[in-house]
Design an enzyme around this catalytic site. Structure first.
Site, short mmCIF file in Angstrom:
data_model
loop_
_atom_site.label_atom_id
_atom_site.label_comp_id
_atom_site.label_asym_id
_atom_site.label_seq_id
_atom_site.Cartn_x
_atom_site.Cartn_y
_atom_site.Cartn_z
CD GLN A 230 33.87 -0.28 6.23
OE1 GLN A 230 34.98 -0.76 6.44
NE2 GLN A 230 32.77 -0.97 6.42
CB SER B 9 34.39 -9.30 2.19
OG SER B 9 34.51 -8.29 1.22
CB CYS C 263 31.91 -3.19 0.98
SG CYS C 263 31.72 -4.21 2.46
CG MET C 264 38.02 -2.05 2.66
SD MET C 264 38.18 -1.46 4.37
CE MET C 264 38.14 -3.01 5.26
CG HIS D 136 28.46 -6.45 -1.21
ND1 HIS D 136 29.74 -6.47 -1.73
CD2 HIS D 136 28.59 -6.64 0.12
CE1 HIS D 136 30.60 -6.67 -0.76
NE2 HIS D 136 29.94 -6.78 0.38
CD GLU E 108 29.11 -6.38 -5.15
OE1 GLU E 108 29.62 -7.01 -4.20
OE2 GLU E 108 28.77 -5.17 -5.07
#
Length: 354
Positions: free
Chosen positions: A252, A44, A248-249, A332, A334
């Protein structure tokens, strides 16, 4: 040796050049107190120069087992001080051996205030004889860097599919759409699944459905979600067909697939100390974050309930549809680096959505 950080907006910051090669990228800051290896190896951070707000870096050396990929993705590393003693120079050597520019003895507090107030700029780290020389070198590097393909997700995604056996032989099979995945997302899935298969970001619906997964994971990744090619259309056809979990991405792009809008945050959220209200797990906890964009709450469809909120600024940190079985998480769960309180969302996906 003297080195400079030159921002496209005109500001110049002088410091001590510790090695590496001249490079350009987006200049961002991270508030984590530890985890420099995980940050530098997180895809990222592709194309980004990272400014660490914690003053001392490299204190505990290096450990390959904590890497989040097989390479360093950052374009530069800036901190006030780096561990550089006879006892330990490991992190400094790891950066410079990989030609990552390292700049220290810079007023990181002043620089971070500039990034917070002025937003995320392009910039360059250069070794130069003067400020004038630094500006000339930086302008050329930034102009060249901006010519690259804007679909950073595809550049960070693996190009061939990969299958990994899971630890739970009676668990589900999950297809992973790789937008620039961290290893710990895959580890969390492997712990709960019988098998996972990791696909390129531009994989087709047919390729994914031929695997016949029980669920689909959309991973983290770099860049602007609006520049990601193919993925939103692919996901749109899979909504309501297979349970989907986006991180995350992935969160989105899932939002775009639903017809929602995304927008650029002024300076992004990057660090391991961002508070979240989670109404799915009914908890408030600290989270690990790394993103520069967010989903606009008012643009989400009626079945998408905002279930997670960033308590720093009120932005959407997650949404969920019980009807169509999709979950988007902006941060995140994780961790790596950061707190582990949100890892239960992986179990929610496996146990309650699939």
């Amino acid at each position: 040796m003297k080195g400079y950080l030159v921002l496209e907006s005109g500001e110049v910051y002088a410091g001590l050049w510790q090695g590496g090669e001249n490079r350009a990228g987006e200049v961002v800051f991270n508030t984590s107190h530890s985890g420099y290896e995980e940050i530098a190896t997180d895809p990222s951070y592709f194309t980004q120069i990272v400014v660490m707000t914690a003053p001392m870096q490299g204190n505990y050396g290096v450990e390959d087992e904590v890497w989040e990929s097989n390479r360093l993705w950052i374009e530069g590393f800036i901190c006030l001080e780096i561990q550089d003693t006879e006892r330990d120079q490991a992190w400094k050597k790891r950066l410079t051996e990989n030609k990552i520019p390292l700049l220290t003895e810079i007023d990181t507090r002043n620089l971070v205030l500039r990034l917070r107030q002025g937003g995320t700029p392009w910039g360059a780290l250069v070794q130069a004889s003067s400020e004038t020389d630094a500006r000339q070198k930086a302008d050329a590097l930034i102009a060249e860097k901006k010519k690259m393909d804007k679909d950073w997700v595809y550049l960070a995604s693996r190009k061939t599919a990969e299958t990994r056996r899971g630890d739970n032989m009676v668990g589900p099979r999950v297809a992973v759409l790789d937008f620039g995945s961290k290893e710990n997302i895959l580890r969390e899935l492997q712990q709960r699944c019988s098998e996972i298969r990791i696909f390129n970001s531009r994989s087709t619906v047919q390729e994914i459905m031929d695997y016949n997964p029980d669920g689909i994971m959309l991973t983290n990744g770099p860049g602007d979600p609006a520049d990601v090619k193919m993925a939103a259309g692919t996901i749109r056809e899979l909504i309501g067909v297979k349970p989907i979990f986006g991180i995350c991405m992935g969160h989105q792009v899932l939002g775009l697939a639903l017809g929602a809008k995304t927008y650029k945050l002024k300076f992004g959220h990057r660090g391991s100390n961002h508070p979240i209200r989670d109404t799915l797990l009914n908890q408030i906890y600290m989270s690990s974050q790394n993103h520069g964009y967010a989903v606009e709450a008012s643009s989400l469809p009626a079945d998408a309930k905002v279930t997670h909120t960033n308590l720093n600024d009120g932005t959407v940190a997650g949404f969920y549809s019980e009807k169509n079985k999709y979950l988007g998480i902006q941060y995140h769960p994780e961790s790596c680096p950061g707190p582990h309180e949100a890892s239960g969302l992986f179990s929610f996906f496996i146990e309650r959505m699939i």
